[in-house]
Design a protein around this motif. Structure first.
Motif, PDB file in Angstrom:
ATOM      1  N   GLY A  27      -7.042  -0.768   8.574  1.00  0.00           N
ATOM      2  CA  GLY A  27      -6.481   0.317   7.777  1.00  0.00           C
ATOM      3  C   GLY A  27      -5.180  -0.068   7.100  1.00  0.00           C
ATOM      4  N   ARG A  28      -5.065   0.308   5.865  1.00  0.00           N
ATOM      5  CA  ARG A  28      -3.833   0.085   5.120  1.00  0.00           C
ATOM      6  C   ARG A  28      -3.339   1.419   4.565  1.00  0.00           C
ATOM      7  N   LEU A  29      -2.078   1.712   4.795  1.00  0.00           N
ATOM      8  CA  LEU A  29      -1.514   2.974   4.343  1.00  0.00           C
ATOM      9  C   LEU A  29      -1.114   2.896   2.891  1.00  0.00           C
ATOM     10  N   GLN A  30      -1.490   3.901   2.121  1.00  0.00           N
ATOM     11  CA  GLN A  30      -1.189   3.915   0.694  1.00  0.00           C
ATOM     12  C   GLN A  30      -0.984   5.334   0.200  1.00  0.00           C
ATOM     13  N   PRO A  31       0.208   5.671  -0.305  1.00  0.00           N
ATOM     14  CA  PRO A  31       0.398   7.006  -0.867  1.00  0.00           C
ATOM     15  C   PRO A  31      -0.488   7.217  -2.080  1.00  0.00           C
ATOM     16  N   ALA A  32      -0.948   8.439  -2.255  1.00  0.00           N
ATOM     17  CA  ALA A  32      -1.744   8.768  -3.423  1.00  0.00           C
ATOM     18  C   ALA A  32      -0.853   8.821  -4.648  1.00  0.00           C
ATOM     19  N   THR A 116      -7.797  12.240   4.631  1.00  0.00           N
ATOM     20  CA  THR A 116      -7.943  13.405   5.499  1.00  0.00           C
ATOM     21  C   THR A 116      -6.909  13.343   6.621  1.00  0.00           C
ATOM     22  N   LEU A 117      -6.684  14.492   7.239  1.00  0.00           N
ATOM     23  CA  LEU A 117      -5.756  14.520   8.368  1.00  0.00           C
ATOM     24  C   LEU A 117      -6.277  13.680   9.522  1.00  0.00           C
ATOM     25  N   LYS A 118      -7.580  13.694   9.709  1.00  0.00           N
ATOM     26  CA  LYS A 118      -8.174  12.884  10.774  1.00  0.00           C
ATOM     27  C   LYS A 118      -7.848  11.411  10.564  1.00  0.00           C
ATOM     28  N   ASP A 119      -7.940  10.949   9.325  1.00  0.00           N
ATOM     29  CA  ASP A 119      -7.627   9.553   9.038  1.00  0.00           C
ATOM     30  C   ASP A 119      -6.150   9.246   9.226  1.00  0.00           C
ATOM     31  N   LEU A 120      -5.304  10.244   8.951  1.00  0.00           N
ATOM     32  CA  LEU A 120      -3.879  10.031   9.120  1.00  0.00           C
ATOM     33  C   LEU A 120      -3.523   9.669  10.553  1.00  0.00           C
ATOM     34  N   PHE A 121      -4.254  10.263  11.488  1.00  0.00           N
ATOM     35  CA  PHE A 121      -3.951  10.049  12.894  1.00  0.00           C
ATOM     36  C   PHE A 121      -4.548   8.762  13.458  1.00  0.00           C
ATOM     37  N   LYS A 122      -5.322   8.065  12.650  1.00  0.00           N
ATOM     38  CA  LYS A 122      -5.938   6.844  13.154  1.00  0.00           C
ATOM     39  C   LYS A 122      -4.949   5.699  13.264  1.00  0.00           C
ATOM     40  N   VAL A 123      -3.899   5.759  12.451  1.00  0.00           N
ATOM     41  CA  VAL A 123      -2.875   4.717  12.496  1.00  0.00           C
ATOM     42  C   VAL A 123      -1.524   5.406  12.591  1.00  0.00           C
ATOM     43  N   LYS A 124      -0.846   5.242  13.694  1.00  0.00           N
ATOM     44  CA  LYS A 124       0.443   5.908  13.854  1.00  0.00           C
ATOM     45  C   LYS A 124       1.273   5.236  14.929  1.00  0.00           C
ATOM     46  N   TYR A 147       5.202   2.956  10.715  1.00  0.00           N
ATOM     47  CA  TYR A 147       3.870   2.413  10.958  1.00  0.00           C
ATOM     48  C   TYR A 147       3.733   1.861  12.371  1.00  0.00           C
ATOM     49  N   ALA A 148       2.516   1.934  12.896  1.00  0.00           N
ATOM     50  CA  ALA A 148       2.257   1.428  14.245  1.00  0.00           C
ATOM     51  C   ALA A 148       2.527  -0.063  14.346  1.00  0.00           C
ATOM     52  N   ASP A 149       2.211  -0.791  13.295  1.00  0.00           N
ATOM     53  CA  ASP A 149       2.440  -2.239  13.321  1.00  0.00           C
ATOM     54  C   ASP A 149       3.789  -2.618  12.725  1.00  0.00           C
TER      55      ASP A 149
END
Length: 285
Positions: A27-32, A116-124, A147-149
């Protein structure tokens, strides 16, 4: 509210993240690219300009309407001259997020990250938001540990997230009017909130200090509801016996903890219901 939000609230201990699944399976975090509008929905165009550094607060845990009203140049609503003494009346301790003010966390933040909110919680990060709410880390330290990493969170993107939250803050229906009536009737009103220093953004936008004192915010007291110490700190900061406090919150776990601490408590389910419940406790205006 849906069962999904109840589940979400249980994990609302950390800041969420946007998940863009890459071909490598990570997973890579990216603002819309879109932004939040004043209604908390997604619009187009540049992010609004929000100050990243907010006004410096005193180091004490308890704040008053005079502190904030003076800092923000607003005029506080004043109780009428004929109102009975507040010392003979119950003291009201009110949660802020989703009790007085709309919480942008559940809709606006996932939209900002385009997920989605569900996806937001996958990496924290497992503890960063908790530490931020308890005042153990600064705003810059929170961004660094977002970020978790512990990858870098670009400062401009972080400012964009804060701007999105700022736009999403709004009075819940009927609550500004109700607080005004309670204050004018002579009741003491104190904010008792689990929130980081971002509460300054709420004050900047909505001016809650015209009605309610920012008395017990977790980033200053160091305790989060439903910890027993949080209720002791809140009543102490308010200068009230716990038995004379009426606590209002939308989270049932916090309500149960308040009852265990010796407070009367009202589970918030809207302004009209709150008004009726307060009258049952003898609060009149």
């Amino acid at each position: 509210r849906s069962q999904e939000k109840i589940t979400q609230a249980c994990v609302h201990n950390n800041m969420p993240f946007s998940l863009d699944v890459s071909t490598k399976g990570f997973g890579r975090l990216q603002p819309a690219p879109a932004r939040c509008s004043n209604e908390g929905r997604i619009g187009t165009g540049p992010m609004p300009n929000v100050h990243t550094q907010h006004r410096k607060r005193a180091s004490a845990a308890c704040f008053t309407k005079r502190d904030l009203a003076g800092a923000h140049g607003r005029t506080r609503v004043v109780a009428s001259a004929g109102a009975p003494s507040t010392s003979e009346r119950p003291v009201l301790l009110l949660d802020v997020m989703d009790t007085i003010v709309r919480d942008p966390f559940y809709e606006d933040m996932p939209a900002y990250f385009n997920c989605t909110l569900k996806d937001l919680f996958k990496v924290k990060h497992p503890t960063a938001w908790l530490d931020f709410e308890k005042g153990l880390i600064s705003d810059d330290e929170f961004r660094s540990s977002f970020y978790a990493d512990l990858r870098e969170f670009d400062e401009s993107e972080y400012d964009g997230l804060k701007a999105c939250m700022y736009e999403g803050y709004a009075w819940l229906d009927g609550m500004e009017d109700l607080l005004g009536k309670l204050l004018a009737a002579g009741y003491e009103l104190h904010a008792f909130s689990n929130y980081p220093q971002w509460y300054n953004m709420i004050e900047d936008k909505l001016g809650l200090s015209r009605y309610i004192e920012w008395t017990a915010v977790s980033c200053h007291t160091g305790f989060r509801k439903p910890a027993p110490e949080a209720y002791t700190a809140a009543s102490t900061c308010a200068g009230a016996d716990v038995r004379n406090c009426i606590f209002v919150d939308d989270n049932i776990n916090n309500i149960e903890a308040a009852t265990m601490a010796g407070m009367r408590a009202v589970h918030f389910q809207g302004a009209a219901d709150l008004e009726a419940r307060l009258r049952e406790y003898g609060v009149q205006w």
